[in-house]
Design an enzyme around this catalytic site. Structure first.
Site, PDB file in Angstrom:
ATOM      1  N   HIS A 153       0.855  -1.330  -0.046  1.00 18.26           N
ATOM      2  CA  HIS A 153       0.101  -0.122   0.085  1.00 18.26           C
ATOM      3  C   HIS A 153       0.878   1.171   0.093  1.00 18.26           C
ATOM      4  O   HIS A 153       0.486   2.282   0.445  1.00 18.26           O
ATOM      5  CB  HIS A 153      -0.812  -0.048   1.150  1.00 18.26           C
ATOM      6  CG  HIS A 153      -1.689  -1.188   1.507  1.00 18.26           C
ATOM      7  ND1 HIS A 153      -2.904  -1.715   0.790  1.00 18.26           N
ATOM      8  CD2 HIS A 153      -1.209  -2.364   2.309  1.00 18.26           C
ATOM      9  CE1 HIS A 153      -3.422  -2.822   1.429  1.00 18.26           C
ATOM     10  NE2 HIS A 153      -2.286  -3.308   2.021  1.00 18.26           N
ATOM     11  N   SER A 274      14.156  22.454 -15.502  1.00 17.83           N
ATOM     12  CA  SER A 274      12.906  23.026 -15.807  1.00 17.83           C
ATOM     13  C   SER A 274      13.433  24.597 -16.345  1.00 17.83           C
ATOM     14  O   SER A 274      14.436  25.289 -16.156  1.00 17.83           O
ATOM     15  CB  SER A 274      12.307  23.274 -14.350  1.00 17.83           C
ATOM     16  OG  SER A 274      11.444  24.485 -14.560  1.00 17.83           O
ATOM     17  N   LYS A 280      15.342  22.413 -10.368  1.00 18.40           N
ATOM     18  CA  LYS A 280      14.717  20.880 -10.821  1.00 18.40           C
ATOM     19  C   LYS A 280      15.382  20.149 -11.504  1.00 18.40           C
ATOM     20  O   LYS A 280      16.420  20.564 -12.527  1.00 18.40           O
ATOM     21  CB  LYS A 280      13.644  21.497 -11.471  1.00 18.40           C
ATOM     22  CG  LYS A 280      12.336  21.958 -10.612  1.00 18.40           C
ATOM     23  CD  LYS A 280      11.491  21.005 -10.158  1.00 18.40           C
ATOM     24  CE  LYS A 280      10.631  20.707 -10.937  1.00 18.40           C
ATOM     25  NZ  LYS A 280       9.468  20.090 -10.040  1.00 18.40           N
ATOM     26  N   GLU A 287       8.834   8.997 -16.724  1.00 13.43           N
ATOM     27  CA  GLU A 287       7.329   9.588 -16.951  1.00 13.43           C
ATOM     28  C   GLU A 287       6.953   9.150 -18.400  1.00 13.43           C
ATOM     29  O   GLU A 287       5.764   8.698 -18.378  1.00 13.43           O
ATOM     30  CB  GLU A 287       7.328  11.226 -16.629  1.00 13.43           C
ATOM     31  CG  GLU A 287       7.411  11.424 -15.155  1.00 13.43           C
ATOM     32  CD  GLU A 287       7.409  12.902 -14.814  1.00 13.43           C
ATOM     33  OE1 GLU A 287       6.505  13.318 -14.270  1.00 13.43           O
ATOM     34  OE2 GLU A 287       8.193  13.556 -15.596  1.00 13.43           O
TER      35      GLU A 287
END
Ligand code: ARG
Length: 457
Positions: A153, A274, A280, A287
């Site tokens: 979980h 970024s 970043k 992704e």
């Protein structure tokens, strides 16, 4: 090609909707290879003269050389790769080119070409997955005893080793490879010679063309041969399953790279920055692997819906079989390569993983197990006692093994000081030495077997 039957040419819309050359030109190598096998057989069987067969073969080689050098020309009037090649062949060698299509139809031709293409795609997926497995095994070997929290979980459950976690993906990749291998074995029969749908009256030798193209045998039913695409669906199903696995691995890296976790530093080469936030480093490759899995599943769905409900034998709907397979294959190759690179070059922050494994009372099960083993308490009762200990430790903001013995004994008098040895994360993973468990010795044994299976030893 069929001017004899028609009074009028096709409308612009007909030409556009009919043309598959913009995508099926990707089959040109397979089309040439299959045509050469076909014409060699026609010559050997005396269906065309040896001289004509030789002229056609040389002509096909010339067409192939042109495609190689300049690409395949896209003329919608020529519809597809089969007619494009035949038309260029006729320009190069004259009317004898017309003998190539004896005892053949585009229906068995495309079924053959596409099978050859899909067979290669299966082999490519297998090679890519082998490389991914090598990367996983190598990193697992390095980290057979690096401790991290194991989750259920996404809540801290029990300590595991990073090597064990990585080897889980090795197992998935092994099953993915076996799915491609099964599919390849099942599909490796030649449809060439099924002709339009019913076979042919010419004395062809289907066993010869099958052997020449590396198939195990000719297919046994001509209607089935030209009308089924389950070999492509088998490929897409294996690709979709592989993509799901890659997507889960990608998701792990995304979570691990987030600041609150900080379990990994992703390689710069597979990350992006970024344009506005200078600090970043984004896990874009991971992704996109996660995102592409959706597209690959979409390709599978697309071809399933295309094939659903088609009567025997060939229908033009089936021309739409190719774009989803080509798309999925391109995406899959990229996704496997991206995840292989990520596994190879990621820095695992084992200090952070180890510290996280200390949090969240990950060794609570070890306390319960100790009560069962050392004090003879039934597991359900031990679970309850341990729950009280966790509650107490949590209320004081300390770890389980920081609870004084007196407090543990106040919860249950059967506890003694030996319990502390069982509560460290090291003791916890070492104890899980059941076959396939997370104990470092188990992980090392599985890694050793895997290295043999991969041909590394
Ligand atoms: N371009 C077609 C395809 O990919 C080739 C087969 C055409 N056959 C036919 N009977 N129209 O399916």
């Amino acid at each position: 090609m069929w001017g004899g039957r028609f009074a009028e040419g096709p409308s612009a819309i007909m030409r556009e909707i009919n043309a598959s050359i913009p995508f099926d030109k990707a089959l040109w190598r397979q089309d040439i290879t299959a045509s050469k096998a076909h014409v060699a057989m026609l010559g050997a069987q005396g269906i065309v003269s040896a001289e004509d067969a030789a002229t056609i073969t040389t002509g096909l080689d010339r067409v192939a050389a042109e495609y190689e050098a300049h690409g395949v020309p896209e003329n919608w009037d020529l519809e597809d790769i089969h007619m494009t090649t035949e038309s260029r062949l006729a320009e190069l060698i004259g009317p004898v080119a017309g003998r190539l299509h004896t005892a053949r139809s585009r229906n068995d031709q495309v079924a053959t070409d596409f099978r050859l293409w899909v067979r290669e795609a299966m082999e490519q997926a297998d090679a890519g997955l082998h490389a991914l497995q090598v990367a996983l095994v190598t990193r697992a070997d390095e980290h057979a005893d690096s401790i991290m929290p194991g989750f259920t979980h996404l809540q801290t459950a029990q300590p595991v080793t990073l090597g064990h976690h990585l080897m889980a993906y090795y197992e998935m990749a092994a099953r993915d490879r076996s799915r491609f291998a099964d599919a390849r074995a099942r599909m490796n029969q030649s449809p060439l010679g099924a002709a339009a749908l019913a076979g042919t009256g010419f004395p062809i030798d289907r066993h010869a063309t099958a052997a020449a193209l590396g198939f195990d045998a000719p297919t046994r039913n001509s209607l089935d041969s030209v009308s089924d695409r389950d070999f492509a669906l088998d490929y897409l199903m294996a690709a979709a399953q592989t993509a799901l696995h890659l997507s889960r691995l990608a998701e792990e890296f995304i979570i691990w790279a987030s600041q609150p976790f900080g379990f990994v530093r992703l390689p710069d080469s597979l990350s992006t920055g970024s344009s506005i936030m200078p600090q970043k480093k984004n896990p874009d490759a991971a992704e996109l692997v996660r995102g592409h899995a959706g597209r690959i599943v979409g390709c599978l769905t697309s071809l399933m819906i295309t094939m659903k409900g088609l009567p025997l034998a060939y229908s033009k709907d089936m021309q739409d079989d190719k774009p989803p397979v080509f798309e999925a294959a391109g995406l899959l190759t990229l996704c496997i390569a991206a995840m292989t690179g990520m596994v190879e070059a990621t820095t695992f922050r084992t200090d952070r993983m180890r510290a996280a494994a200390e949090l969240g009372y990950a060794t609570a099960t070890d306390l319960a197990d100790w009560l069962v083993r050392q004090a003879g308490i039934p597991f359900r009762e031990a679970h309850h006692i341990t729950g009280s200990a966790v509650k107490l430790a949590e209320s004081r903001g300390i770890a389980l093994d920081q609870l004084p013995l007196a407090d543990l004994q106040a919860i249950d008098a059967r506890v003694d000081e030996r319990v502390y040895a069982a509560l460290s994360v090291e003791a916890s993973v070492a104890a899980r030495a059941s076959y396939g468990g997370t104990a470092p010795e188990q992980v090392k044994a599985r890694v050793a077997e895997a290295r043999v299976a991969l041909g590394l030893e």
